[in-house]
Write a protein that holds these residues in place. Structure first.
Motif, PDB file in Angstrom:
ATOM      1  N   THR A 166       0.844  -1.109  -0.172  1.00  0.00           N
ATOM      2  CA  THR A 166       0.137   0.105   0.017  1.00  0.00           C
ATOM      3  C   THR A 166       0.815   1.231   0.127  1.00  0.00           C
ATOM      4  O   THR A 166       0.446   2.245  -0.777  1.00  0.00           O
ATOM      5  N   CYS A 167       1.861   1.188   0.710  1.00  0.00           N
ATOM      6  CA  CYS A 167       2.759   2.384   0.729  1.00  0.00           C
ATOM      7  C   CYS A 167       3.520   2.502  -0.559  1.00  0.00           C
ATOM      8  O   CYS A 167       3.598   3.711  -1.236  1.00  0.00           O
ATOM      9  N   TYR A 168       4.061   1.649  -1.304  1.00  0.00           N
ATOM     10  CA  TYR A 168       4.225   1.615  -2.672  1.00  0.00           C
ATOM     11  C   TYR A 168       3.343   1.976  -3.639  1.00  0.00           C
ATOM     12  O   TYR A 168       3.602   2.939  -4.643  1.00  0.00           O
ATOM     13  N   ALA A 169       1.917   1.583  -3.675  1.00  0.00           N
ATOM     14  CA  ALA A 169       0.827   2.144  -4.357  1.00  0.00           C
ATOM     15  C   ALA A 169       0.691   3.681  -4.236  1.00  0.00           C
ATOM     16  O   ALA A 169       0.678   4.421  -5.133  1.00  0.00           O
ATOM     17  N   ARG A 170       0.807   4.183  -3.101  1.00  0.00           N
ATOM     18  CA  ARG A 170       0.771   5.541  -2.823  1.00  0.00           C
ATOM     19  C   ARG A 170       2.073   6.422  -3.434  1.00  0.00           C
ATOM     20  O   ARG A 170       1.685   7.355  -4.015  1.00  0.00           O
ATOM     21  N   VAL A 171       3.364   5.725  -3.352  1.00  0.00           N
ATOM     22  CA  VAL A 171       4.274   6.589  -3.840  1.00  0.00           C
ATOM     23  C   VAL A 171       4.287   6.689  -5.331  1.00  0.00           C
ATOM     24  O   VAL A 171       4.677   7.468  -5.924  1.00  0.00           O
ATOM     25  N   SER A 172       3.582   5.349  -5.900  1.00  0.00           N
ATOM     26  CA  SER A 172       3.860   5.440  -7.454  1.00  0.00           C
ATOM     27  C   SER A 172       2.611   6.086  -8.175  1.00  0.00           C
ATOM     28  O   SER A 172       2.553   6.052  -9.284  1.00  0.00           O
ATOM     29  N   SER A 173       1.639   6.291  -7.422  1.00  0.00           N
ATOM     30  CA  SER A 173       0.423   7.013  -8.006  1.00  0.00           C
ATOM     31  C   SER A 173       0.586   8.531  -8.233  1.00  0.00           C
ATOM     32  O   SER A 173       0.914   9.255  -7.348  1.00  0.00           O
ATOM     33  N   VAL A 174       0.119   9.041  -9.379  1.00  0.00           N
ATOM     34  CA  VAL A 174       0.382  10.376  -9.683  1.00  0.00           C
ATOM     35  C   VAL A 174      -0.651  11.367  -9.005  1.00  0.00           C
ATOM     36  O   VAL A 174      -0.510  12.456  -8.837  1.00  0.00           O
ATOM     37  N   LEU A 175      -1.635  10.693  -8.420  1.00  0.00           N
ATOM     38  CA  LEU A 175      -2.650  11.149  -7.539  1.00  0.00           C
ATOM     39  C   LEU A 175      -2.219  11.548  -6.042  1.00  0.00           C
ATOM     40  O   LEU A 175      -2.785  12.295  -5.456  1.00  0.00           O
ATOM     41  N   ASP A 176      -1.158  10.708  -5.647  1.00  0.00           N
ATOM     42  CA  ASP A 176      -0.747  10.865  -4.219  1.00  0.00           C
ATOM     43  C   ASP A 176       0.570  11.277  -3.884  1.00  0.00           C
ATOM     44  O   ASP A 176       0.891  12.475  -3.608  1.00  0.00           O
ATOM     45  N   GLY A 177       1.537  10.333  -4.617  1.00  0.00           N
ATOM     46  CA  GLY A 177       3.066  10.542  -4.278  1.00  0.00           C
ATOM     47  C   GLY A 177       3.492  10.056  -2.877  1.00  0.00           C
ATOM     48  O   GLY A 177       4.677  10.062  -2.800  1.00  0.00           O
ATOM     49  N   GLY A 178       2.599   9.875  -1.833  1.00  0.00           N
ATOM     50  CA  GLY A 178       3.089   9.462  -0.708  1.00  0.00           C
ATOM     51  C   GLY A 178       3.698  10.563   0.349  1.00  0.00           C
ATOM     52  O   GLY A 178       4.106  11.428  -0.228  1.00  0.00           O
ATOM     53  N   THR A 179       3.926  10.320   1.348  1.00  0.00           N
ATOM     54  CA  THR A 179       4.379  11.019   2.537  1.00  0.00           C
ATOM     55  C   THR A 179       6.208  10.910   2.317  1.00  0.00           C
ATOM     56  O   THR A 179       6.538   9.915   1.691  1.00  0.00           O
ATOM     57  N   GLN A 180       6.932  11.705   3.304  1.00  0.00           N
ATOM     58  CA  GLN A 180       8.286  11.519   3.247  1.00  0.00           C
ATOM     59  C   GLN A 180       8.585  10.352   3.762  1.00  0.00           C
ATOM     60  O   GLN A 180       9.448   9.426   3.191  1.00  0.00           O
TER      61      GLN A 180
END
Length: 460
Positions: A89-103
């Protein structure tokens, strides 16, 4: 979530969704591809892959992350799965153009990328096949050479084990050391009648584990075999992923005509070229194991939906020693020679498949040595209870039986003489003969065809 039994994969994935318009076009960009995949390779090892999101608006430089590789499917516990799903789920957030994930998310993914030394499924398979080849070569070395080659890891483990010994005592450490080295406890050969099969250590000069024993589905037959089939499951399970030498017999006379029931506590299914033993999950609470076998090691071998042991006949003639006897002489199943033990774990079910391996020259020599040892061991086997035994007669016994057979009273089983014959009747005198009616003269018979009309006996 989906699974593919043919390709031996399980996949957990996010769906696809629009992320905006493609620059210079009225079409929508679709984001897709984020997935967590567990895949079992040709060696039986299971790799966990993380795939990122990708779309027409952007994609990451790496195609995937090899999150982990496990030699045994049973090593993938619920705790491991929770960690893998969290990183996915962390990888999905980072790889999504809508999210990018937290630091923190990006730092975690960077750490996974640095830890990934495979970077592709093909590299995983190549590495595991190479490790399998090295392991087989090490197993075929003499015992002292293998210990010298592996002395480095043992030193590290000994330091850790010293701490464990101080805290928990010597015996727990010895058990952990044996488990780490892959040693197993095997059952002895046919025991004396009326005794249970006990466990003995593997011969030090054998290059492969040896599993021997005499078991039974039919304790009511009192043949002297051990009814504890959990011992057989335990020994096979501890040798999964290796080539082991089998010298096993299972008495099955009472279950040969019963239908196969995988839901039963224990069941058997015999086909033309395969044999299956099924162990239900309730068996762990009903029975125990013999010898020095550790009960805690049996628990992973009986998952929620049970375990099956499937033995395949050597149809291709891969080696000269492997032999599967189904209903041998109508009473026993016989497993003899080297077998490759593959373990597959899915849907809370453990499948142990035994097949004939192709042996190189060193393993062939080791298997031949073990076969010679087993033949020598069987020379001292006691006959099973109830089996016919040889009878030796002295010359005096033979003469006595001969006299009984030739005596006049030998014609009756009870030895009682038959009744004496009556004396012959006296001959008739002339007056008695004259009073007898004359004998009728024989009438000659004329043969006629079946179609001829009947002729009356009296023409007048």
């Amino acid at each position: 979530m989906c699974q593919n039994r043919e390709h031996r994969t399980i996949q957990l994935f996010f769906g696809q969704h629009p992320v905006g318009r493609i620059p210079g076009s009225r079409a929508l960009a679709i984001e897709r591809g984020a997935a967590l995949v567990l895949s079992q390779g040709p060696t039986g090892a299971v790799a966990v892959f993380l795939y990122p999101y990708e779309s027409e608006l952007g994609r990451r430089q790496e195609k995937l992350i090899v999150w982990g590789v496990f030699d045994d499917p049973l090593d993938i516990t619920s705790r491991v799965l929770k960690r893998a799903i969290s990183d996915f789920t962390c990888y999905a957030r980072v790889s999504s153009v809508l999210d990018g994930g937290t630091q923190a998310d990006r730092t975690r993914i960077d750490s996974l990328l640095r830890r990934d030394h495979f970077q592709s499924p093909a590299n995983v398979d190549t590495a595991k096949l190479a490790e399998e080849k090295v392991r087989e070569e090490q197993e075929t070395r003499p015992g002292w050479a293998a210990r010298v080659a592996n002395s480095g890891p043992f030193v590290v483990f000994a330091v850790i084990g010293t701490i464990v010994t101080v805290v928990g005592g010597w015996h727990p450490f010895v058990d952990q050391l044996r488990e780490w080295r892959g040693e197993i406890l095997v059952a002895s050969g046919h025991p004396p009648t009326g005794t249970a099969i006990t466990a003995t250590a593997q011969p030090s000069n054998a290059a492969m584990p040896v599993i021997t024993g005499w078991y039974t589905f039919c304790p009511q037959d009192r043949m002297g075999a051990s009814p504890r089939l959990l011992d057989l499951l335990y020994d096979i399970g501890q040798s999964r992923g290796t080539v082991a030498f089998f010298d096993v017999q299972v008495h099955v006379d009472c279950v040969m005509n019963t239908p196969f029931d995988p839901t039963a506590t224990v069941s058997r299914d015999a086909k033309e070229q395969s044999l299956t033993y099924s162990f239900g999950p309730g068996l762990a609470q009903q029975g125990d194991i013999d010898g020095d076998r550790v009960a805690a090691k049996l628990d992973p071998l009986l998952p929620g939906n049970g375990t099956s042991i499937r033995v395949l006949d050597d149809r291709d003639g891969r080696n000269a020693l492997t032999r599967l006897g189904i209903n041998s002489e109508g009473v026993d199943d016989e497993l003899y020679g080297p077998y490759l033990i593959k373990a597959r774990y899915e849907d809370a079910t453990l499948d142990l498949e035994l097949s004939a391996p192709t042996l190189d020259s060193a393993m062939q020599a080791a298997a031949t040595t073990i076969a010679e040892q087993r033949r020598a061991a069987h020379e001292h086997d006691l006959p099973p209870q109830g089996a016919p035994r040889s009878v030796r007669l002295s010359p005096a016994d033979l003469q006595r039986f001969h006299d009984l057979a030739t005596s006049p009273g030998a014609s009756t089983p009870s030895g009682v003489r038959p009744p004496t014959a009556l004396p012959p009747l006296p001959p008739l005198d002339a007056d008695s003969l004259g009073r007898l009616p004359p004998m009728p003269s024989p009438v000659p018979q004329v043969l006629r065809p079946a179609s001829a009309p009947e002729v009356a006996a009296n023409p007048h």
